[in-house]
Design an enzyme around this catalytic site. Structure first.
Site, PDB file in Angstrom:
ATOM      1  CE  LYS A  88      -3.769   2.062   2.749  1.00  0.00           C
ATOM      2  NZ  LYS A  88      -4.608   1.898   3.971  1.00  0.00           N
ATOM      3  CB  SER A 163      -7.584   4.078   3.320  1.00  0.00           C
ATOM      4  OG  SER A 163      -6.801   3.434   4.309  1.00  0.00           O
ATOM      5  CB  SER A 187      -8.242   1.133   6.087  1.00  0.00           C
ATOM      6  OG  SER A 187      -8.832   2.378   6.304  1.00  0.00           O
TER       7      SER A 187
END
Length: 451
Positions: A88, A163, A187
């Site tokens: 990420k 996210s 997330s």
């Protein structure tokens, strides 16, 4: 529960890392083969899904050749050796740009890896590239970033959730078999549910957050996204720097299904589908529990004050000096965060301890607590309201409603695919007692295989 392949599917869609690792060691596959398959899948699918924000094929292939050389020399660093992995974009990597999804850090490159990435490299994995994060990980939709919106592999008109948006889309679509994500209010589990993959939020501080850009330091977690629980456990063990302690065969006493409405409204079809999987897994051990009803609202308020105060602390100077560089929604959230007072933050820290104690008491009676991971299916990109029955509710509030309490308490929480509703994935969330990560992963792995 296995899902059909999504509309946008690549080489690794549904594949087991354990089986790929066996084939690497048997010599029927090479790491270069797997890495080329990842790069080809990314080249074909990413223009539609926008899961990856940076990929460097020469860097990835160099790592793959090194993994193959080690195999040829008889050096085996463990089951991740030679396996393509995505990271990420709020997690530092020394060899890829890390923007944190924000114009504030456009072109930024850290001079070292986050500790969790360092451990993944040391295990011989191939870091393929960086995946899209909602700007500064401050949003559950995954459609507000320097690089735009990630798209759901099942329907590219829809959000992935956030996210850890790109990480979930990358695994669900089969661009890679594993990805690193972060989770401050849901997330990892939100996009895992909406994209139909496994996502695991470990206990607080179980995986180090050194080198991960902070959103809220008392709530931030790092964890894996994968196709299968066993694969998630494998990546978790590497990031945590330890092997899970073996547990005996599961003999569950009581599993608490969190009463509908405790954390907010739920789509009736989503509830029915998720409950069906819960019953298949837990049988007569499953029972409704209303014990969290009196805690839910206070936990939400406490988390909100903690997150807002700590997020604004991280971004205060940027908000002062260059607020125009923030995406509008993220800037608006930070403007609200500015209003949290000192006494509210101090009180929230005290309340957090009290809620942890209250939940520890509940887990004296239950092995696990379970609920839908997310009470709705994926909405369209940019949608900010969703209808549930007669109610119209805020999309972001709905996405976070069933996940954020477990960040406040720092409890391990596992999200599993639970089939589909109206053609889109839904997820089951299984929450364990504090520090019981090993038990949760291994018991659920056995039960899921039996199912």
């Amino acid at each position: 529960m296995n899902l059909e392949k999504p509309e946008h599917a690549g080489y690794f869609c549904g594949q087991s890392v354990i089986e790929l690792a066996e084939r690497l060691r048997a010599g029927s596959l090479t790491s270069v083969d797997l890495t080329r398959a990842a790069l080809e899948s990314i080249e074909r699918l990413n223009p539609t899904l926008n899961a990856f924000v940076q990929v460097d094929p020469p860097i990835a292939l160099a790592q793959a050749r090194k993994a193959d050389e080690r195999f040829a020399q008889g050096v085996d660093l463990g089951p991740l050796q030679g396996i393509p992995v995505a990271v990420k974009d709020n997690i530092d990597t020394f060899d890829h740009v890390t923007t944190y999804g924000s114009a504030h850090f456009k072109g930024f490159k850290s001079n070292r890896d986050a500790l969790c990435v360092q451990r993944v490299r040391e295990a011989g994995a191939v870091i393929v590239g960086k995946t899209l994060t909602h700007e500064f990980a401050y949003g559950p939709t995954g459609d507000r970033s320097l690089q735009g919106a990630a798209r759901n592999p099942w329907d590219a008109r829809c959000i992935t959730g956030g996210s850890s948006a790109g990480s979930a889309a990358a695994v669900a679509s089969g661009m890679v078999p594993l990805a690193l994500g972060t989770d401050t209010g849901g997330s990892i589990r939100i996009p895992a549910a909406l994209c139909g993959v496994v996502g695991f939020k470990p206990s607080f501080a179980c995986v180090p957050i050194e080198g991960v850009f902070p959103l809220s330091t008392s709530l931030d977690h790092v964890g894996p996204i994968a196709n299968h629980i066993e694969d998630a456990q494998m990546l978790f063990e590497v990031m945590a720097g330890r092997v899970c302690a073996p547990v005996a065969s599961p003999r569950l006493r009581r599993v608490g299904w969190i009463t509908t409405g405790t954390f907010g409204p739920v789509d009736t079809e989503v509830e029915r589908q998720v409950y069906q999987l819960a019953w298949q897994l837990f049988g007569d051990a499953l029972e409704e529990t209303s014990e969290l009803a009196l805690l839910a609202a206070g936990m939400k308020d406490t988390l909100l004050n903690l997150q807002r105060a700590e997020a604004f602390d991280v971004h205060a100077e940027r908000m002062q000096n260059a607020p125009q560089l923030f995406e509008q929604e993220v800037r608006e959230r930070l403007e609200l965060s500015r209003d949290v007072r000192g006494w509210q933050y101090v009180r929230a820290r005290t309340c957090q301890k009290q809620y942890k104690a209250a939940l520890a008491h509940i887990f004296e009676r239950y092995d696990f607590l379970v609920s839908p991971s997310v009470p709705v299916t994926a909405t369209e990109v940019d949608a900010r309201e969703v209808r549930l029955g007669e109610q119209i509710i805020d999309v972001r509030a709905a996405l976070l409603s069933h996940t954020c309490a477990w960040n406040l308490a720092g409890l391990p929480a596992l999200g599993l695919p639970a089939g589909q509703v109206r053609g889109m994935p839904v997820g089951l969330q299984v929450i364990g007692a504090a520090g019981e990560d090993d038990y949760l992963l291994q018991v659920m792995s056995r039960l899921n295989r039996r199912d």
